[in-house]
Design an enzyme around this catalytic site. Structure first.
Site, PDB file in Angstrom:
ATOM      1  N   LYS A  47      30.417  40.481  37.314  1.00 49.34           N
ATOM      2  CA  LYS A  47      30.004  40.111  38.673  1.00 49.34           C
ATOM      3  C   LYS A  47      29.150  41.205  39.308  1.00 49.34           C
ATOM      4  O   LYS A  47      28.118  40.928  39.904  1.00 49.34           O
ATOM      5  CB  LYS A  47      31.243  39.863  39.565  1.00 49.34           C
ATOM      6  CG  LYS A  47      32.114  38.715  39.069  1.00 49.34           C
ATOM      7  CD  LYS A  47      33.299  38.449  39.993  1.00 49.34           C
ATOM      8  CE  LYS A  47      34.300  39.589  40.064  1.00 49.34           C
ATOM      9  NZ  LYS A  47      35.006  39.879  38.799  1.00 49.34           N
ATOM     10  N   ARG A  76      45.659  42.416  36.144  1.00 46.98           N
ATOM     11  CA  ARG A  76      44.584  41.796  36.931  1.00 46.98           C
ATOM     12  C   ARG A  76      44.168  40.446  36.350  1.00 46.98           C
ATOM     13  O   ARG A  76      43.854  39.509  37.084  1.00 46.98           O
ATOM     14  CB  ARG A  76      43.380  42.742  37.010  1.00 46.98           C
ATOM     15  CG  ARG A  76      43.626  43.913  37.975  1.00 46.98           C
ATOM     16  CD  ARG A  76      42.683  45.084  37.728  1.00 46.98           C
ATOM     17  NE  ARG A  76      41.294  44.716  37.830  1.00 46.98           N
ATOM     18  CZ  ARG A  76      40.300  45.429  37.315  1.00 46.98           C
ATOM     19  NH1 ARG A  76      40.553  46.548  36.661  1.00 46.98           N
ATOM     20  NH2 ARG A  76      39.059  45.035  37.450  1.00 46.98           N
ATOM     21  N   ARG A 117      33.885  51.433  31.436  1.00 47.35           N
ATOM     22  CA  ARG A 117      33.136  51.344  32.694  1.00 47.35           C
ATOM     23  C   ARG A 117      33.184  52.667  33.452  1.00 47.35           C
ATOM     24  O   ARG A 117      34.182  53.363  33.470  1.00 47.35           O
ATOM     25  CB  ARG A 117      33.724  50.253  33.582  1.00 47.35           C
ATOM     26  CG  ARG A 117      33.133  50.295  35.000  1.00 47.35           C
ATOM     27  CD  ARG A 117      33.336  49.032  35.760  1.00 47.35           C
ATOM     28  NE  ARG A 117      34.705  48.585  35.783  1.00 47.35           N
ATOM     29  CZ  ARG A 117      35.075  47.383  36.201  1.00 47.35           C
ATOM     30  NH1 ARG A 117      34.158  46.525  36.607  1.00 47.35           N
ATOM     31  NH2 ARG A 117      36.341  47.048  36.194  1.00 47.35           N
ATOM     32  N   ARG A 170      37.546  53.871  37.513  1.00 47.74           N
ATOM     33  CA  ARG A 170      38.436  53.233  38.485  1.00 47.74           C
ATOM     34  C   ARG A 170      39.892  53.375  38.056  1.00 47.74           C
ATOM     35  O   ARG A 170      40.218  53.202  36.890  1.00 47.74           O
ATOM     36  CB  ARG A 170      38.080  51.749  38.624  1.00 47.74           C
ATOM     37  CG  ARG A 170      36.893  51.532  39.547  1.00 47.74           C
ATOM     38  CD  ARG A 170      36.351  50.140  39.541  1.00 47.74           C
ATOM     39  NE  ARG A 170      37.345  49.076  39.650  1.00 47.74           N
ATOM     40  CZ  ARG A 170      37.040  47.787  39.713  1.00 47.74           C
ATOM     41  NH1 ARG A 170      35.773  47.410  39.673  1.00 47.74           N
ATOM     42  NH2 ARG A 170      37.981  46.877  39.809  1.00 47.74           N
ATOM     43  N   ARG A 221      39.346  35.030  46.670  1.00 46.48           N
ATOM     44  CA  ARG A 221      40.049  34.909  45.389  1.00 46.48           C
ATOM     45  C   ARG A 221      41.438  34.307  45.511  1.00 46.48           C
ATOM     46  O   ARG A 221      42.226  34.415  44.576  1.00 46.48           O
ATOM     47  CB  ARG A 221      40.017  36.193  44.583  1.00 46.48           C
ATOM     48  CG  ARG A 221      40.612  37.381  45.191  1.00 46.48           C
ATOM     49  CD  ARG A 221      39.896  38.630  44.754  1.00 46.48           C
ATOM     50  NE  ARG A 221      40.177  39.236  43.502  1.00 46.48           N
ATOM     51  CZ  ARG A 221      39.341  40.106  42.927  1.00 46.48           C
ATOM     52  NH1 ARG A 221      38.175  40.379  43.473  1.00 46.48           N
ATOM     53  NH2 ARG A 221      39.659  40.684  41.826  1.00 46.48           N
TER      54      ARG A 221
HETATM   55  P1  G5P Z   1      37.165  43.930  42.182  1.00 40.54           P
HETATM   56  O1  G5P Z   1      36.493  45.232  42.374  1.00 40.54           O
HETATM   57  O2  G5P Z   1      36.563  42.709  42.726  1.00 40.54           O
HETATM   58  P2  G5P Z   1      37.419  42.549  39.639  1.00 40.54           P
HETATM   59  O3  G5P Z   1      38.613  42.775  38.813  1.00 40.54           O
HETATM   60  O4  G5P Z   1      37.274  41.197  40.194  1.00 40.54           O
HETATM   61  O5  G5P Z   1      37.436  43.774  40.633  1.00 40.54           O
HETATM   62  P3  G5P Z   1      35.448  43.973  38.340  1.00 40.54           P
HETATM   63  O6  G5P Z   1      36.485  44.708  37.553  1.00 40.54           O
HETATM   64  O7  G5P Z   1      34.725  44.704  39.417  1.00 40.54           O
HETATM   65  O8  G5P Z   1      36.085  42.680  38.905  1.00 40.54           O
HETATM   66  P4  G5P Z   1      32.989  42.759  37.440  1.00 40.54           P
HETATM   67  O9  G5P Z   1      32.330  43.202  38.684  1.00 40.54           O
HETATM   68  O10 G5P Z   1      33.091  41.302  37.182  1.00 40.54           O
HETATM   69  O11 G5P Z   1      34.424  43.394  37.269  1.00 40.54           O
HETATM   70  O12 G5P Z   1      32.279  43.394  36.175  1.00 40.54           O
HETATM   71  P5  G5P Z   1      31.179  44.579  36.039  1.00 40.54           P
HETATM   72  O13 G5P Z   1      31.627  45.798  36.713  1.00 40.54           O
HETATM   73  O14 G5P Z   1      29.826  44.031  36.350  1.00 40.54           O
HETATM   74  O15 G5P Z   1      31.245  44.766  34.441  1.00 40.54           O
HETATM   75  C1  G5P Z   1      32.376  45.346  33.837  1.00 40.54           C
HETATM   76  C2  G5P Z   1      31.919  46.401  32.808  1.00 40.54           C
HETATM   77  O16 G5P Z   1      31.306  45.724  31.725  1.00 40.54           O
HETATM   78  C3  G5P Z   1      30.861  47.389  33.334  1.00 40.54           C
HETATM   79  O17 G5P Z   1      31.079  48.654  32.727  1.00 40.54           O
HETATM   80  C4  G5P Z   1      29.539  46.774  32.851  1.00 40.54           C
HETATM   81  O18 G5P Z   1      28.510  47.775  32.669  1.00 40.54           O
HETATM   82  C5  G5P Z   1      29.980  46.195  31.519  1.00 40.54           C
HETATM   83  N1  G5P Z   1      29.212  45.026  31.077  1.00 40.54           N
HETATM   84  C6  G5P Z   1      28.638  44.037  31.807  1.00 40.54           C
HETATM   85  N2  G5P Z   1      28.035  43.146  31.025  1.00 40.54           N
HETATM   86  C7  G5P Z   1      28.219  43.565  29.742  1.00 40.54           C
HETATM   87  C8  G5P Z   1      27.820  43.074  28.470  1.00 40.54           C
HETATM   88  O19 G5P Z   1      27.152  42.039  28.347  1.00 40.54           O
HETATM   89  N3  G5P Z   1      28.230  43.789  27.384  1.00 40.54           N
HETATM   90  C9  G5P Z   1      28.973  44.940  27.482  1.00 40.54           C
HETATM   91  N4  G5P Z   1      29.321  45.596  26.349  1.00 40.54           N
HETATM   92  N5  G5P Z   1      29.352  45.434  28.669  1.00 40.54           N
HETATM   93  C10 G5P Z   1      28.984  44.763  29.780  1.00 40.54           C
HETATM   94  O20 G5P Z   1      38.655  44.009  42.750  1.00 40.54           O
HETATM   95  C11 G5P Z   1      39.465  45.122  42.487  1.00 40.54           C
HETATM   96  C12 G5P Z   1      40.798  44.930  43.173  1.00 40.54           C
HETATM   97  O21 G5P Z   1      40.617  44.897  44.581  1.00 40.54           O
HETATM   98  C13 G5P Z   1      41.484  43.945  45.198  1.00 40.54           C
HETATM   99  C14 G5P Z   1      42.388  43.443  44.078  1.00 40.54           C
HETATM  100  O22 G5P Z   1      43.519  44.273  44.032  1.00 40.54           O
HETATM  101  C15 G5P Z   1      41.528  43.633  42.836  1.00 40.54           C
HETATM  102  O23 G5P Z   1      42.285  43.748  41.645  1.00 40.54           O
HETATM  103  N6  G5P Z   1      40.697  42.856  45.797  1.00 40.54           N
HETATM  104  C16 G5P Z   1      41.193  41.826  46.472  1.00 40.54           C
HETATM  105  N7  G5P Z   1      42.475  41.487  46.779  1.00 40.54           N
HETATM  106  C17 G5P Z   1      42.661  40.350  47.470  1.00 40.54           C
HETATM  107  N8  G5P Z   1      41.651  39.545  47.846  1.00 40.54           N
HETATM  108  C18 G5P Z   1      40.361  39.841  47.585  1.00 40.54           C
HETATM  109  N9  G5P Z   1      39.361  39.018  47.963  1.00 40.54           N
HETATM  110  C19 G5P Z   1      40.092  41.035  46.862  1.00 40.54           C
HETATM  111  N10 G5P Z   1      38.952  41.610  46.418  1.00 40.54           N
HETATM  112  C20 G5P Z   1      39.338  42.719  45.774  1.00 40.54           C
HETATM  113 MG    MG Z   2      32.953  44.369  40.364  1.00 37.05          MG
END
Ligand code: G5P
Ligand code: MG
Length: 227
Positions: A20, A172, A128, A161, A94
């Site tokens: 994302k 998660r 990451r 993180r 979410r």
């Molecule tokens: P977050 O911060 O919203 P998540 O768990 O939803 O966290 P996250 O972990 O931020 O989502 P993302 O943004 O979907 O993941 O993914 P990203 O960071 O782009 O990519 C992940 C990794 O993979 C990176 O290192 C990237 O470079 C790599 N990557 C990407 N594409 C590829 C690929 O094609 N190949 C490879 N090899 N690598 C790749 O929420 C965190 C916490 O905050 C709270 C909750 O506690 C949550 O757990 N929270 C909420 N709580 C309640 N309600 C809400 N609305 C909340 N929002 C947040």
């Molecule tokens: Mg993210």
């Protein structure tokens, strides 16, 4: 479809580590939209030790969701500040109650679902690195910083993180299945959900760009290849 100058209110969804943040960075480079990430916002609040940040910390570190009332208030305030622009919400809503609270205030035009298999997520999150100030996201192999351990733009240090430990990532993913997957049905029932299935961001990106270009005029197309 006709492209109008109307503001676009979009949401990007998908499991933890589905890309994302990565796809959002690309979207705001090629389309005139503002990215608002609930996770980035919470991490900034934690770093600044605000009341919301302190309240959120224990939930985040356990891989649980922060309570709905805290989130609805936090995001509502932020959206108020960018009401005159098109925006892309990442990480909110979410839960179904969050989705209900949101659509009461904001008409949602489109929801992008990054449907990425769970198997590849643990490895991704282990490698990451993030820049706290901007939310810019790196990966030691897929998207390494130009200088090891440093943000490309500011040169400031990158961090890992706290919730990227494998056991927290598992929690998660379970939280996602239980509380966030129903939100996909919520938007699907309202006819605004588009699914982008794939294992790699570079494979998903051209499809997302093409789709968004039917909704608003792109500034450009940035090509990252397809593998
Ligand atoms: P977050 O911060 O919203 P998540 O768990 O939803 O966290 P996250 O972990 O931020 O989502 P993302 O943004 O979907 O993941 O993914 P990203 O960071 O782009 O990519 C992940 C990794 O993979 C990176 O290192 C990237 O470079 C790599 N990557 C990407 N594409 C590829 C690929 O094609 N190949 C490879 N090899 N690598 C790749 O929420 C965190 C916490 O905050 C709270 C909750 O506690 C949550 O757990 N929270 C909420 N709580 C309640 N309600 C809400 N609305 C909340 N929002 C947040
Ligand atoms: Mg993210």
């Amino acid at each position: 479809t006709m492209i109008t100058n109307k503001l676009l209110r979009a949401i990007i969804m998908g499991p933890p580590g589905s890309g994302k943040g990565t796809i959002s960075e690309r979207i705001v480079k090629d389309f005139p939209m503002k990215h608002l990430s609930s996770g980035d916002l919470l991490r900034a609040q934690m770093a600044n030790q605000t009341a919301a940040g302190i309240a959120a910390k224990k939930f985040i570190e356990d891989g649980q969701l922060v309570p709905d009332d805290v989130m609805v208030e936090l995001i509502g305030n932020e959206l108020g500040g960018i009401a005159s622009q098109s925006w892309l919400l990442d990480g909110f809503p979410r839960t179904v109650p969050q989705a209900e609270a949101l659509i009461e205030k904001e008409p949602i035009d489109t929801v992008l679902h990054l449907d990425v298999p769970f198997e590849i997520i643990i490895e991704r999150t282990m490698k990451r690195r993030v820049h706290l100030g901007s939310g810019r996201v790196y990966h030691l192999e897929f998207n390494p910083p130009k200088v090891e351990g440093k943000d490309d733009v500011t040169g400031q240090p990158l961090i890992q993180r706290d919730d990227d430990k494998p056991e927290t990532v598992k929690a998660r993913l379970e939280t996602y299945q239980r509380q966030t997957q129903p939100v996909l049905d919520f938007f699907s029932d309202r006819g605004v959900l588009s699914v982008f299935k794939g294992s790699y961001s570079n494979e998903i990106w051209p499809k997302v760009h093409k789709f968004l270009a039917t909704k608003m005029k792109p500034l450009q197309y940035t090509d990252y290849g397809t593998s």
